[in-house]
Write an enzyme that holds these catalytic residues in place. Structure first.
Site, PDB file in Angstrom:
ATOM      1  N   HIS A   1      -7.565  -7.459  -5.123  1.00  0.00           N
ATOM      2  CA  HIS A   1      -6.240  -8.395  -5.035  1.00  0.00           C
ATOM      3  C   HIS A   1      -5.727  -8.245  -3.648  1.00  0.00           C
ATOM      4  CE1 HIS A   1      -1.974  -8.917  -5.700  1.00  0.00           C
ATOM      5  NE2 HIS A   1      -2.530 -10.187  -6.613  1.00  0.00           N
TER       6      HIS A   1
ATOM      7  N   THR B   1      -3.034  -7.204  -2.698  1.00  0.00           N
ATOM      8  CA  THR B   1      -2.099  -6.070  -2.227  1.00  0.00           C
ATOM      9  C   THR B   1      -3.178  -4.764  -2.055  1.00  0.00           C
ATOM     10  OG1 THR B   1      -1.818  -5.598  -4.459  1.00  0.00           O
ATOM     11  CG2 THR B   1      -0.337  -6.846  -3.431  1.00  0.00           C
ATOM     12  N   LYS B   2      -4.547  -4.916  -2.470  1.00  0.00           N
ATOM     13  CA  LYS B   2      -5.112  -3.679  -2.514  1.00  0.00           C
ATOM     14  C   LYS B   2      -5.808  -3.340  -1.055  1.00  0.00           C
ATOM     15  CE  LYS B   2      -4.473  -3.024  -6.806  1.00  0.00           C
ATOM     16  NZ  LYS B   2      -3.638  -4.039  -7.145  1.00  0.00           N
ATOM     17  N   ASN B   3      -6.321  -2.113  -0.904  1.00  0.00           N
ATOM     18  CA  ASN B   3      -6.934  -1.671   0.395  1.00  0.00           C
ATOM     19  C   ASN B   3      -7.913  -2.413   0.753  1.00  0.00           C
ATOM     20  OD1 ASN B   3      -5.164   0.328  -0.606  1.00  0.00           O
ATOM     21  ND2 ASN B   3      -6.638   2.024   0.285  1.00  0.00           N
TER      22      ASN B   3
END
Length: 378
Positions: A179, A181-183
């Site tokens: 997603h 927002t993920k790393n």
């Protein structure tokens, strides 16, 4: 100054990868970039199989379908997680049973899990909150004693490890999120890893609308047809190209996030013990997906969030616990669900901005803004 909570680490390489995919692929699933992503994940985790999917949410649904849970079954999971974790169980026709979390790492508490195992329990879903390892040895031993499956919701945990093994690779299946927002981010996407061939075979059919498409592509059958139930969870090869580019710099992403976390820890340590800082579990190498503080009271957290946002710094609470959400109450059918640690942490936790592109100037501004507020409210 405006500082967001998160921001993808997309650079020229990602732009070029997407442009190449647009020029050279159909953009459909299981293209060359999806194959490369699968290879990267197997190399990283040591898993026998890795399947790119449209989201971590769909990955969890795919895993629950492959494990064959259904009506009358129960699956134990934390309440302090995204609704996706529980929905995967609900959509399979089974019942989620919420367990409490430990007060230090906010991960599922094996002792509380043990109290909730019944004759209807089929498995345990573990969430590695913030990229910190849950106590996998204790969980897997508990599951083995009771004949249960274990699944890792590793949405936060790509690149993090415990006892030298990648999170997501400790169980029957692990699921990652890509997603925005993920790393590792491709906007929307995810992946499932497993070393169980039976699960992999089922997933290949289920995610292809219940067809034996993979067997056809491998030349095993001369045409593919509908052989079982299923749906479509193929990740577009354009998004897979973005994920492949991100995976190539996973080490850099984790290192930069660790540097931000180190700055925060050095700065906020002066406010202990009133302010609770994140701790790293012994044997864990986190990826610092989240940096979260805990304030003494919900009222102090409310003030901190409001005042930081006034200064242009986006900070935020996290999950509304699932057991106390409207759907959780519906599932409980009027029976009280007591999860005191979950309730306390959910009311006092606040997340700070953390991402590779955060500059020294921005970190200093966040620290100065927080100092002025904490000096007043603690």
């Amino acid at each position: 100054m405006k500082i967001p909570l998160s921001r993808p680490f997309w650079e020229k390489a990602e732009e070029e990868a997407v442009q190449k995919a647009l020029r050279t692929t159909l953009g459909t699933g299981d293209g060359p970039n999806s194959e490369e992503l699968s290879h990267q994940l197997k190399e990283l985790t040591g898993a026998g199989f890795a399947i790119a999917v449209t989201s971590c949410t769909h990955g969890l649904e795919l895993v629950m379908a492959s494990l064959g849970i259904g009506s009358g079954d129960e699956v134990i999971l934390p309440s302090f997680t995204m609704s996706s974790t529980a929905n995967a169980v609900v959509l399979a026709g089974a019942t989620p049973v919420f367990a409490d979390i430990d007060p230090v790492f906010a991960n599922i508490d094996p002792a509380d899990v043990g109290k909730r195992i019944t004759s209807r329990t089929r498995g345990i879903i573990v969430v590695h909150y913030a990229g910190m390892a849950a106590p996998m040895e204790m969980i897997t031993n508990l599951a083995r004693r009771h004949g249960l499956f274990v699944v890792e919701d590793a949405a936060h945990a790509i690149g993090a490890s415990y006892q030298g093994r990648q999170l997501g690779a400790w169980s029957d299946a692990g699921v990652y999120s890509f997603h925005g927002t993920k790393n590792v981010s491709c906007g929307e996407g995810g992946a499932v890893i497993t070393s169980r061939e039976d699960l992999s075979r089922f997933m290949d059919v289920y995610r292809a609308n219940g067809t034996n498409r993979k067997a056809y592509l491998e030349g095993i059958v001369d045409k593919y047809s509908w052989v079982d139930r299923g749906t479509s969870f193929f990740l577009s090869d354009i998004l897979a190209a973005l994920a492949v580019s991100q995976m190539k710099k996973l080490g850099e992403i984790s290192r930069k996030r660790s540097q931000v976390a180190g700055f925060y820890t050095d700065f906020f340590r002066k406010f202990e013990p009133a302010l609770i800082l994140p701790q790293v579990p012994e044997g864990s190498d986190p990826n610092w997906h989240i940096y979260a503080l805990r304030l003494p009271t919900p009222q102090q957290r409310t003030v901190f969030i409001r005042e930081m946002r006034k200064r242009g710094v986006e900070v935020s609470y996290h999950y509304v616990p699932l057991h106390s959400a409207p759907m959780g109450a519906k599932l409980a059918k009027g029976k009280p669900v007591r999860l005191p640690v979950t309730d306390l942490i959910s009311r006092t936790l606040v997340r700070l901005p953390i991402y590779p592109g955060l500059t020294n100037q921005e970190m200093e501004y966040i620290a100065a803004s927080a100092r002025g507020i904490l000096d007043r409210i603690l």
